[in-house]
Design an enzyme around this catalytic site. Structure first.
Site, PDB file in Angstrom:
ATOM      1  N   HIS A 308       5.763 -44.792 -41.512  1.00 43.55           N
ATOM      2  CA  HIS A 308       6.693 -44.511 -40.426  1.00 43.55           C
ATOM      3  C   HIS A 308       6.519 -43.076 -39.981  1.00 43.55           C
ATOM      4  O   HIS A 308       6.268 -42.204 -40.811  1.00 43.55           O
ATOM      5  CB  HIS A 308       8.150 -44.761 -40.854  1.00 43.55           C
ATOM      6  CG  HIS A 308       9.059 -44.942 -39.699  1.00 43.55           C
ATOM      7  ND1 HIS A 308       9.632 -43.880 -39.037  1.00 43.55           N
ATOM      8  CD2 HIS A 308       9.452 -46.060 -39.043  1.00 43.55           C
ATOM      9  CE1 HIS A 308      10.350 -44.347 -38.035  1.00 43.55           C
ATOM     10  NE2 HIS A 308      10.264 -45.669 -38.009  1.00 43.55           N
ATOM     11  N   ASP A 365       9.920 -53.530 -40.693  1.00 46.38           N
ATOM     12  CA  ASP A 365       9.232 -54.759 -40.285  1.00 46.38           C
ATOM     13  C   ASP A 365       8.599 -55.524 -41.445  1.00 46.38           C
ATOM     14  O   ASP A 365       8.093 -56.625 -41.249  1.00 46.38           O
ATOM     15  CB  ASP A 365       8.138 -54.425 -39.259  1.00 46.38           C
ATOM     16  CG  ASP A 365       8.739 -54.003 -37.930  1.00 46.38           C
ATOM     17  OD1 ASP A 365       9.741 -54.609 -37.532  1.00 46.38           O
ATOM     18  OD2 ASP A 365       8.203 -53.083 -37.301  1.00 46.38           O
TER      19      ASP A 365
HETATM   20  N1  CMC Z   1      -1.961 -48.392 -43.449  1.00 49.05           N
HETATM   21  C1  CMC Z   1      -2.932 -47.520 -43.827  1.00 49.05           C
HETATM   22  N2  CMC Z   1      -2.933 -46.210 -43.553  1.00 49.05           N
HETATM   23  C2  CMC Z   1      -1.892 -45.741 -42.843  1.00 49.05           C
HETATM   24  C3  CMC Z   1      -0.842 -46.573 -42.410  1.00 49.05           C
HETATM   25  C4  CMC Z   1      -0.894 -47.940 -42.746  1.00 49.05           C
HETATM   26  N3  CMC Z   1       0.068 -48.778 -42.362  1.00 49.05           N
HETATM   27  N4  CMC Z   1       0.049 -45.830 -41.721  1.00 49.05           N
HETATM   28  C5  CMC Z   1      -0.419 -44.582 -41.719  1.00 49.05           C
HETATM   29  N5  CMC Z   1      -1.591 -44.512 -42.397  1.00 49.05           N
HETATM   30  C6  CMC Z   1      -2.389 -43.308 -42.699  1.00 49.05           C
HETATM   31  C7  CMC Z   1      -3.146 -42.831 -41.466  1.00 49.05           C
HETATM   32  O1  CMC Z   1      -4.460 -43.409 -41.421  1.00 49.05           O
HETATM   33  C8  CMC Z   1      -3.191 -41.334 -41.718  1.00 49.05           C
HETATM   34  O2  CMC Z   1      -4.165 -41.082 -42.706  1.00 49.05           O
HETATM   35  P1  CMC Z   1      -5.005 -39.678 -42.683  1.00 49.05           P
HETATM   36  O3  CMC Z   1      -3.968 -38.611 -42.871  1.00 49.05           O
HETATM   37  O4  CMC Z   1      -5.985 -39.798 -43.789  1.00 49.05           O
HETATM   38  O5  CMC Z   1      -5.645 -39.640 -41.328  1.00 49.05           O
HETATM   39  C9  CMC Z   1      -1.825 -41.047 -42.345  1.00 49.05           C
HETATM   40  O6  CMC Z   1      -1.453 -42.262 -42.994  1.00 49.05           O
HETATM   41  C10 CMC Z   1      -0.747 -40.651 -41.328  1.00 49.05           C
HETATM   42  O7  CMC Z   1      -0.675 -41.683 -40.363  1.00 49.05           O
HETATM   43  P2  CMC Z   1      -0.455 -41.446 -38.810  1.00 49.05           P
HETATM   44  O8  CMC Z   1      -1.141 -42.538 -38.057  1.00 49.05           O
HETATM   45  O9  CMC Z   1      -0.817 -40.031 -38.461  1.00 49.05           O
HETATM   46  O10 CMC Z   1       1.112 -41.585 -38.746  1.00 49.05           O
HETATM   47  P3  CMC Z   1       1.960 -41.837 -37.440  1.00 49.05           P
HETATM   48  O11 CMC Z   1       3.260 -41.205 -37.670  1.00 49.05           O
HETATM   49  O12 CMC Z   1       1.206 -41.435 -36.226  1.00 49.05           O
HETATM   50  O13 CMC Z   1       2.096 -43.443 -37.379  1.00 49.05           O
HETATM   51  C11 CMC Z   1       2.888 -45.621 -37.755  1.00 49.05           C
HETATM   52  C12 CMC Z   1       3.210 -44.128 -37.815  1.00 49.05           C
HETATM   53  C13 CMC Z   1       4.162 -46.415 -38.043  1.00 49.05           C
HETATM   54  C14 CMC Z   1       2.393 -45.988 -36.351  1.00 49.05           C
HETATM   55  C15 CMC Z   1       1.817 -45.948 -38.829  1.00 49.05           C
HETATM   56  O14 CMC Z   1       2.310 -45.677 -40.120  1.00 49.05           O
HETATM   57  C16 CMC Z   1       1.321 -47.383 -38.739  1.00 49.05           C
HETATM   58  O15 CMC Z   1       0.394 -47.659 -37.969  1.00 49.05           O
HETATM   59  N6  CMC Z   1       1.943 -48.351 -39.507  1.00 49.05           N
HETATM   60  C17 CMC Z   1       1.608 -49.753 -39.391  1.00 49.05           C
HETATM   61  C18 CMC Z   1       2.317 -50.351 -38.196  1.00 49.05           C
HETATM   62  C19 CMC Z   1       3.805 -50.538 -38.446  1.00 49.05           C
HETATM   63  O16 CMC Z   1       4.223 -51.020 -39.483  1.00 49.05           O
HETATM   64  N7  CMC Z   1       4.611 -50.165 -37.457  1.00 49.05           N
HETATM   65  C20 CMC Z   1       6.069 -50.341 -37.499  1.00 49.05           C
HETATM   66  C21 CMC Z   1       6.798 -49.053 -37.615  1.00 49.05           C
HETATM   67  S1  CMC Z   1       8.553 -49.280 -38.016  1.00 49.05           S
HETATM   68  C22 CMC Z   1       9.190 -50.117 -36.651  1.00 49.05           C
HETATM   69  C23 CMC Z   1       9.332 -49.248 -35.475  1.00 49.05           C
HETATM   70  O17 CMC Z   1      10.332 -48.526 -35.402  1.00 49.05           O
HETATM   71  O18 CMC Z   1       8.462 -49.291 -34.598  1.00 49.05           O
END
Ligand code: CMC
Length: 431
Positions: A308, A365
């Protein structure tokens, strides 16, 4: 009160930027005069550090796993309220009195029908149309049928009535889109049923097989909708505000929010989780393979339902949902192998350094889809369910923005241009 400042140095010049603190201790540097003072803008892709507004609707502390609506803890609201009460709280800032709640419910009952002409819309989508596309299209078109806010009968300039109308009609649209997708006759809303009962009845009642509304499902649905009801400036809410900032009407703004929610990184994750769990099941429950895929930087795959932007210890909504999920599966004696797979996956990920070091935990989710499956709601309707829950938040955020005259400028981010410098144009025959 003495104003505090941050000092910014650029070259040999220094600038003072006011510091701002919210009622719960959020801290910000007010950069509204930055460009004017310095000639610089800030660059913050993904808006990781950018506050776009002040808001009194939802407070969350990602480090401590705290989520409050209008000052009330999500744990209390999910345990003790109905979705209708929480919707009222989010829209009006206070929990309803008995009379206020009755009026709100009455409004929702009287607005639950769709204009009969709109029923034809559903006939003209292709058979496999996504319910999210049907929802966003149909909500957008509500403006054509109910254009004006009913300000005469409503002290809030029409928003109370319009909110009740949107909540009631969107529920009807969601259920109708499902019935159409399976080719069954529509079930109309009943004035005798409450919000969640009505939805389940419109989804599952059949002329030849009357639906028995189970109180356990009604209670779980109330809880799920409450947990989704607002989440401050997330992607879809920011979209609602951005579209609304141009002066676009509420329905158009909400329709845009539905589209933003659709994506698998946002609300679409609840559908993606179940598809992922099914894939793991087909693959002989090989969790390792999926965990390794998620860790592989050359593979775009991510563990859906994990991570998240804001919560970095735990998502309080996920804690409540996991318990609700276990309760309903046990109480209704449902055997869903996907729950076991989800628990195993969570166990493996929570013991893996990659996920631990990045603070990646199950989010709202991860377990919600298992509850929806238990109710019989099909996977491609999950994100529609999220949208139904998020409606009060979108409406309240849109209204708050409209009322904040001082800060309600059109949303218009800047950029750092990285293309060509000015080039000499050559006509076609010289190229
Ligand atoms: N699986 C594997 N790696 C992950 C995941 C995941 N689900 N989420 C984040 N990471 C890694 C990402 O690759 C990055 O690694 P590194 O630092 O080595 O590059 C690190 O963790 C930080 O991730 P980020 O993409 O910079 O984080 P963000 O804040 O931009 O993204 C997120 C947040 C929710 C989009 C992401 O965690 C994700 O894609 N999760 C899966 C989709 C999901 O479950 N979404 C629902 C969110 S809750 C409902 C809502 O309110 O929308």
């Amino acid at each position: 009160m003495s104003q505090k400042y941050a000092t910014l140095s650029i070259g040999d010049k220094t600038y003072q930027l006011p510091l701002i603190e919210g009622t719960r201790g959020d801290k910000a540097i007010d950069i509204r005069t930055l460009l004017k003072q310095t000639g610089y803008i800030t660059l913050d892709s993904g808006y990781m550090n950018t506050g776009a507004c002040t808001s009194s609707i939802t407070y969350l502390d990602g480090a401590k796993g705290v989520l409050d609506y209008r000052g009330y803890a999500i744990e209390d609201l999910a345990e003790k309220c109905t979705f209708t009460e929480v919707a009222y709280l989010i829209l009006h800032g206070e929990l309803p009195t008995f009379d206020a709640l009755e009026t709100f419910k009455h409004d929702m009952r009287r607005f639950a029908l769709l204009h009969e002409d709109m029923i034809h819309f559903f006939d003209h989508f292709p058979p496999n149309a996504s319910p999210m596309s049907i929802l966003s299209t149909t909500v957008n078109s509500l403006h054509n049928y109910y254009p004006e806010m009913d300000s005469e009968s409503d002290p809030y300039g029409g928003i109370t009535v319009t909110a009740a109308r949107l909540l009631a009609k969107t529920r009807t649209i969601a259920a109708f889109s499902y019935k159409k997708s399976i080719g069954h006759p529509l079930v109309y809303p009943s004035p005798k049923l409450n919000y969640c009962e009505n939805f389940l009845n419109m989804m599952f009642d059949r002329p030849n097989l009357p639906y028995e509304i189970k109180p356990q499902f009604v209670s779980a649905l109330n809880k799920l909708l409450i947990l989704h009801a607002d989440h401050e400036q997330n992607c879809s809410t920011s979209t609602v505000r951005l579209v609304g900032s141009s002066g676009a009407n509420l329905y158009a703004s909400i329709s845009a929010g539905i589209c933003a929610l659709w994506g698998p990184l946002h609300g679409g994750a609840n559908q993606a989780v179940i598809e992922m769990l099914e894939a793991i099941q087909r693959d002989g429950r090989d969790h390792k393979k999926y965990i390794n895929k998620a860790k592989d930087k050359n593979d775009p795959f991510r563990l859906s339902g994990f991570g998240h932007r804001v919560y970095k210890t735990f998502d309080p909504r996920a804690t409540i949902i996991k318990k609700a999920c276990n309760d309903i599966i046990a109480e209704m004696e449902i055997n869903d192998p996907l729950l076991d797979i989800a628990l195993e996956l969570e166990h493996h990920a929570s013991n893996d350094d990659y996920f631990i070091s990045r603070n990646l935990y199950p989010n709202v989710d991860f377990y919600s889809g298992i509850i929806y499956r238990a109710m019989g709601i099909p996977t491609d309707m999950f994100t529609v369910m999220f949208a139904l829950g998020r409606l009060p938040g979108w409406i309240a955020q849109w209204t708050e923005m409209q009322e904040d005259r001082e800060n309600s400028r059109i949303g218009r981010p800047r950029q750092i241009y990285s293309g060509h410098t000015r080039r000499k144009f050559s006509p076609m025959n010289e190229r």
